[in-house]
Motif scaffolding. Structure first.
Motif, PDB file in Angstrom:
ATOM      1  N   LEU A  40     -15.012  17.297   9.027  1.00  9.10           N
ATOM      2  CA  LEU A  40     -14.297  16.049   9.230  1.00  9.10           C
ATOM      3  C   LEU A  40     -14.454  15.599  10.678  1.00  9.10           C
ATOM      4  O   LEU A  40     -14.184  16.382  11.599  1.00  9.10           O
ATOM      5  N   PRO A  41     -14.864  14.347  10.928  1.00  4.87           N
ATOM      6  CA  PRO A  41     -15.062  13.872  12.295  1.00  4.87           C
ATOM      7  C   PRO A  41     -13.766  13.592  13.036  1.00  4.87           C
ATOM      8  O   PRO A  41     -13.748  13.470  14.257  1.00  4.87           O
ATOM      9  N   ASN A  42     -12.659  13.447  12.294  1.00  7.58           N
ATOM     10  CA  ASN A  42     -11.353  13.240  12.913  1.00  7.58           C
ATOM     11  C   ASN A  42     -10.283  13.790  11.981  1.00  7.58           C
ATOM     12  O   ASN A  42     -10.587  14.250  10.881  1.00  7.58           O
ATOM     13  N   ARG A  43      -9.045  13.750  12.432  1.00  8.46           N
ATOM     14  CA  ARG A  43      -7.942  14.351  11.671  1.00  8.46           C
ATOM     15  C   ARG A  43      -7.039  13.292  11.041  1.00  8.46           C
ATOM     16  O   ARG A  43      -5.884  13.565  10.736  1.00  8.46           O
ATOM     17  N   ILE A  44      -7.587  12.124  10.842  1.00 10.48           N
ATOM     18  CA  ILE A  44      -6.852  11.010  10.247  1.00 10.48           C
ATOM     19  C   ILE A  44      -7.211  10.941   8.762  1.00 10.48           C
ATOM     20  O   ILE A  44      -8.363  10.699   8.404  1.00 10.48           O
ATOM     21  N   VAL A  45      -6.227  11.146   7.920  1.00 14.69           N
ATOM     22  CA  VAL A  45      -6.431  11.141   6.467  1.00 14.69           C
ATOM     23  C   VAL A  45      -5.875   9.841   5.896  1.00 14.69           C
ATOM     24  O   VAL A  45      -4.794   9.389   6.291  1.00 14.69           O
ATOM     25  N   MET A  46      -6.610   9.245   4.981  1.00 15.97           N
ATOM     26  CA  MET A  46      -6.057   8.138   4.208  1.00 15.97           C
ATOM     27  C   MET A  46      -5.286   8.735   3.042  1.00 15.97           C
ATOM     28  O   MET A  46      -5.858   9.395   2.174  1.00 15.97           O
ATOM     29  N   ALA A  47      -3.969   8.517   3.030  1.00 19.19           N
ATOM     30  CA  ALA A  47      -3.113   9.094   2.006  1.00 19.19           C
ATOM     31  C   ALA A  47      -3.359   8.440   0.651  1.00 19.19           C
ATOM     32  O   ALA A  47      -3.776   7.283   0.574  1.00 19.19           O
ATOM     33  N   PRO A  48      -3.081   9.156  -0.433  1.00 15.51           N
ATOM     34  CA  PRO A  48      -3.219   8.569  -1.772  1.00 15.51           C
ATOM     35  C   PRO A  48      -2.162   7.493  -1.993  1.00 15.51           C
ATOM     36  O   PRO A  48      -0.976   7.713  -1.718  1.00 15.51           O
ATOM     37  N   MET A  49      -2.598   6.347  -2.494  1.00 12.87           N
ATOM     38  CA  MET A  49      -1.677   5.227  -2.716  1.00 12.87           C
ATOM     39  C   MET A  49      -2.055   4.490  -3.992  1.00 12.87           C
ATOM     40  O   MET A  49      -3.180   3.991  -4.109  1.00 12.87           O
ATOM     41  N   THR A  50      -1.128   4.418  -4.934  1.00 15.75           N
ATOM     42  CA  THR A  50      -1.356   3.681  -6.169  1.00 15.75           C
ATOM     43  C   THR A  50      -1.487   2.190  -5.864  1.00 15.75           C
ATOM     44  O   THR A  50      -0.622   1.606  -5.218  1.00 15.75           O
ATOM     45  N   ARG A  51      -2.577   1.576  -6.353  1.00 17.87           N
ATOM     46  CA  ARG A  51      -2.797   0.139  -6.129  1.00 17.87           C
ATOM     47  C   ARG A  51      -2.996  -0.628  -7.432  1.00 17.87           C
ATOM     48  O   ARG A  51      -2.997  -1.851  -7.425  1.00 17.87           O
ATOM     49  N   ALA A  52      -3.215   0.073  -8.547  1.00 17.96           N
ATOM     50  CA  ALA A  52      -3.195  -0.526  -9.888  1.00 17.96           C
ATOM     51  C   ALA A  52      -4.160  -1.701 -10.036  1.00 17.96           C
ATOM     52  O   ALA A  52      -3.762  -2.796 -10.431  1.00 17.96           O
ATOM     53  N   ARG A  53      -5.436  -1.448  -9.781  1.00 19.14           N
ATOM     54  CA  ARG A  53      -6.428  -2.521  -9.895  1.00 19.14           C
ATOM     55  C   ARG A  53      -7.640  -2.118 -10.736  1.00 19.14           C
ATOM     56  O   ARG A  53      -8.755  -2.585 -10.513  1.00 19.14           O
ATOM     57  N   THR A  54      -7.415  -1.265 -11.703  1.00 18.93           N
ATOM     58  CA  THR A  54      -8.522  -0.846 -12.565  1.00 18.93           C
ATOM     59  C   THR A  54      -8.919  -1.938 -13.541  1.00 18.93           C
ATOM     60  O   THR A  54      -8.171  -2.883 -13.796  1.00 18.93           O
TER      61      THR A  54
END
Length: 365
Positions: free
Chosen positions: A16-30
């Protein structure tokens, strides 16, 4: 050496190049019908590929595991093909992405179940709501969850197998690993707590029995795809959805000991992000470090400064950001250059078009 958000880290098979994670987030666009990931979702995730790691929105491992309208699945061939678009776009943008595997348990709606009853460890109401789209009007709203039915013991084994199958499907779809959703009042969390689990068989009663389902799921997924590609999300201090339990911290630490034995790649702590949320005691963070030596991710309304302090204190290894990543697809760039953060539009969080989804501007050139 001082650790900050831009210190690289090895996570399982990934660098990993950095320690910033994008958290899981429901967006309901399937894409409907079929809850199929699509090109717009691929664009959305690729825009955020500068994160050290992306954890996808939760993907249900079976039809039974679904609780909200328009959320993606990871159990049909069409869904796997849809996710391939997402992972291809993220990897082309030099990103890394895990798939979050989900079974909501009692946090569901009757329309998703042939008998009108979601499943749970015990037939107890969550006293909560889920987001459901009316097929006649195509408008979504929050609707009360019905009373669930208690799972038969043989059905529990089937769900364990569904998690393993979901993990294999995720790898076939090109993900770098999976995160098992064991937090926020969903099925695994429901088994952990005596407030939602009043079984008298091998999956209820004692703390050891209540962690059994979690251990079996994690063991099955690790056996299927490798422990170094397997993480789990837990939420020890979140109590809404009728989940308050005065034994949960002790229970979670016992679970963490078992996760150490299995050798999973990380534990991701989902911490409450509302204004009057309970503060996570520092002692718990130290206690978790005592029993689990793997990577720890934390998520919960962290600022850049607060996240870096936890890294410096050695109490976390990665910091996950949720809503800031929605409105700031280039969040790592903004953090690195001390740039102002854009504010999200809350009316576009669930469902809809590309508005409030793929149209937030990036300052990175």
């Amino acid at each position: 050496m001082t650790t900050d958000l831009f210190t690289p880290l090895s996570l399982g098979t990934l660098s990993l190049p950095n320690r910033i994670v994008m958290a899981p987030m429901t967006r309901a666009r399937t894409t409907q019908p079929g809850d199929i990931p699509n090109q717009m979702m691929a664009q959305y995730y690729a825009q955020r590929a500068s994160a050290g790691l992306i954890i996808s929105e939760a993907a249900q491992i079976s039809r039974q595991g679904k609780g909200y309208s328009f959320t993606p699945g990871i159990f049909t061939p069409e869904q796997v093909e849809g996710w391939k678009k997402v992972t291809d776009h993220v990897h082309q943008a030099n990103g890394r992405i895990y798939c979050q595997l989900w079974h909501v348990g009692r946090m569901s709606h009757e329309s998703f179940h042939d008998d009108g009853k979601p499943v749970a460890p015990s037939a107890l109401s969550p006293d909560a709501q889920v987001w459901i789209v009316d097929p006649q009007t195509n408008v979504g709203q929050m609707i009360d969850c019905p009373l669930p039915r208690a799972l038969e013991e043989t059905e529990i084994k089937d769900i364990v197998a569904d998690f393993a199958r979901g993990a294999r499907n995720a790898m076939d779809a090109g993900f770098d690993g999976v995160e098992i959703h064991g937090a926020n009042g969903y099925l695994i969390d429901q088994f952990l707590r005596k407030s939602s689990n009043q079984r008298t068989d091998a999956y209820g009663g004692s703390q050891e029995n209540r962690i059994r389902f979690l251990v079996e799921v994690c063991s099955a997924v690790a056996a299927e795809i490798g422990a170094d590609r397997t993480g789990i999300r837990l939420s020890p201090y979140i109590t809404q959805r009728n989940m308050a339990d005065d034994e949960i911290i002790e229970t979670m630490l016992k679970a963490a000991f078992e996760l150490q034995r299995i050798g999973i790649s990380y534990i991701h702590l989902s911490e409450a992000d509302w204004e009057d949320a309970p503060t996570i005691p520092e002692q718990f963070r130290h206690d978790l470090r005592e029993v689990y030596s793997g990577t720890i991710i934390v998520a919960g309304k962290y600022t850049k400064e607060r996240g870096e302090q936890l890294l410096k204190d050695g109490l976390a290894d990665l910091i996950a950001y949720g809503r800031p990543f929605i409105a700031n697809p280039d969040l790592p760039y903004r953090f690195a250059n001390k740039l102002a953060l854009s504010t999200l539009d809350p009316d576009t969080l669930f469902g809809g078009s590309g508005k409030g989804y793929v149209d937030y501007p990036s300052l990175q050139r």
